[in-house]
Design a protein around this motif. Structure first.
Motif, PDB file in Angstrom:
ATOM      1  N   TYR A 299      -5.434  41.992  19.701  1.00 58.47           N
ATOM      2  CA  TYR A 299      -6.518  41.199  20.252  1.00 58.47           C
ATOM      3  C   TYR A 299      -7.591  41.080  19.274  1.00 58.47           C
ATOM      4  N   GLY A 300      -8.324  40.042  18.998  1.00 55.96           N
ATOM      5  CA  GLY A 300      -9.585  39.978  18.289  1.00 55.96           C
ATOM      6  C   GLY A 300      -9.033  39.761  16.655  1.00 55.96           C
ATOM      7  N   ASP A 301      -7.899  39.764  16.381  1.00 59.35           N
ATOM      8  CA  ASP A 301      -7.492  39.515  14.872  1.00 59.35           C
ATOM      9  C   ASP A 301      -7.592  38.040  14.732  1.00 59.35           C
ATOM     10  N   SER A 302      -7.841  37.630  13.344  1.00 62.58           N
ATOM     11  CA  SER A 302      -7.799  36.258  12.945  1.00 62.58           C
ATOM     12  C   SER A 302      -6.863  36.013  11.939  1.00 62.58           C
ATOM     13  N   ILE A 303      -6.402  34.841  11.604  1.00 63.76           N
ATOM     14  CA  ILE A 303      -5.676  34.444  10.865  1.00 63.76           C
ATOM     15  C   ILE A 303      -6.175  32.811  10.299  1.00 63.76           C
ATOM     16  N   LYS A 304      -6.211  32.913   9.053  1.00 61.06           N
ATOM     17  CA  LYS A 304      -6.454  31.652   8.182  1.00 61.06           C
ATOM     18  C   LYS A 304      -5.408  31.378   7.365  1.00 61.06           C
ATOM     19  N   ILE A 305      -4.818  29.914   7.463  1.00 57.83           N
ATOM     20  CA  ILE A 305      -3.912  29.393   6.561  1.00 57.83           C
ATOM     21  C   ILE A 305      -4.510  28.212   6.062  1.00 57.83           C
ATOM     22  N   GLU A 306      -4.316  28.184   4.550  1.00 54.69           N
ATOM     23  CA  GLU A 306      -4.947  26.982   3.934  1.00 54.69           C
ATOM     24  C   GLU A 306      -4.105  26.670   2.568  1.00 54.69           C
ATOM     25  N   MET A 307      -4.163  25.469   1.968  1.00 53.45           N
ATOM     26  CA  MET A 307      -3.512  25.056   0.759  1.00 53.45           C
ATOM     27  C   MET A 307      -4.450  24.646  -0.054  1.00 53.45           C
ATOM     28  N   LEU A 308      -4.787  25.105  -1.265  1.00 54.77           N
ATOM     29  CA  LEU A 308      -5.719  24.389  -2.257  1.00 54.77           C
ATOM     30  C   LEU A 308      -5.114  23.633  -3.465  1.00 54.77           C
TER      31      LEU A 308
END
Length: 327
Positions: A299-308
């Motif tokens: 709990y409190g973790d973050s996840i960011k997923i992105e393509m450039l």
């Protein structure tokens, strides 16, 4: 072109057209209220949206506004079908090797695929709300396509013609619930909660020469708690292209407009590219030392997923979420 669904209090959101640089947007006034409506009549509506998209990019839409990803639902907030493949067989092989299980040779020529829940997707910046970290909460960074109507028995060559849009996916998995479910011999259910999707869905032409052979030849970036943990190239080591996945799905049935098909966890044989899910990292640890060290999400973790793109610009916008407890 780039399309999104704005939160408006309804189940399906308000269709908006988003500029190529993801800075501005406009409501698709007079064209279609929702993305599903466009998919149902793509040949008629897509050209109208494309014309609006070009005017938006040129700054010629008077009623444009700043694009805010956190105000978006999933591009298709609910869909008629969500089928997730496992096209990166390297990922499957690693996970099975870690538990000292042989991988059937058939996995290299017969795709794995399961049918997930499609009635309640999560927006790109909405919290992931789950009841217990003991379930082994994991992110899974993937790419997905959206099709129009696809006939039964379609060939891979013809299947490619039915790919209308692409998105990014966080196909959340509850790793500690999976073994008991699979042991029943009836597939995933409780171990696969609602999936999250990128702010925008894009037409294949937006990817330029990175879209070829039914694959996306760009790195998919996953940042866990602000740290980049993976950037495998989605076009490398993809054993089954998206047209092949469509053909697999449609062997015995049609697929209706709005069907979403996922690639499965993006994975490269080159471990130096990092990982797109924690399970793969743990599998590598098991193979190397006999013990998995990296914990699952807390709990409190973050996840960011992105393509450039090749110029370092975001294509789909980012999935950017935090894991939280229920109220």
């Amino acid at each position: 072109m780039k399309l999104a669904s704005l939160k408006d209090g309804s189940r399906d959101g308000q269709l908006i057209v988003v500029s190529r640089d993801l800075k501005t947007a406009c409501i698709a006034n007079g064209i279609a209220p929702t993305l599903q409506r466009v998919l149902d009549d793509w040949q008629f509506m897509a050209p109208q949206l494309e014309e609006l998209y070009q005017r938006l990019n040129a700054g010629k839409v008077a009623y444009s506004f700043d694009f805010q990803p956190h105000q978006c639902m999933a591009p298709l907030p609910r869909a008629f079908q969500w089928a997730d493949g496992s096209a990166y067989v390297n990922h499957v092989e690693l996970v099975r090797k870690a538990r000292q299980a042989e991988m059937p040779e058939s996995f290299w020529h017969d795709p794995l695929m399961y049918q997930g829940g499609s009635d309640d997707f999560i927006g790109p910046c909405d919290d992931i709300v789950l009841g217990a970290v003991e379930w082994g909460i994991d992110f899974e960074s993937e790419i997905a396509i959206i099709t129009d109507d696809v006939p039964m028995g379609v060939s891979p060559d013809r299947a490619a013609e039915h790919i209308r849009l692409l998105m990014l996916v966080n196909d959340v998995s509850l790793r500690n619930l999976i073994p008991a479910e699979l042991a029943k011999g009836f597939g995933f259910f409780q171990s696969k909660p609602a999936s999250s999707f990128s702010p925008v869905a894009v037409t294949p032409d937006e990817l330029g020469d990175a879209w070829r052979d039914g694959k996306v030849h760009l790195a998919l970036r996953s940042s866990w708690n602000g740290n980049l943990v993976g950037q495998p190239n989605a076009g490398i080591d993809m054993a089954f292209s998206f047209p092949q996945l469509i053909t697999h799905l449609c062997k015995t049935r049609r697929a209706r407009a709005g069907t979403i098909i996922g690639s499965g966890t993006v994975s490269n044989k080159d471990a130096g590219k990092g990982y797109s899910c924690i399970a793969e990292k743990r599998a590598l640890e098991m193979i190397a030392t006999g013990e998995a060290i990296t914990p699952f999400m807390q709990y409190g973790d973050s996840i960011k997923i992105e393509m450039l793109d090749k110029n370092g610009k975001s294509i789909f916008g980012a999935i950017d979420q935090s894991l939280v407890e229920p109220d």
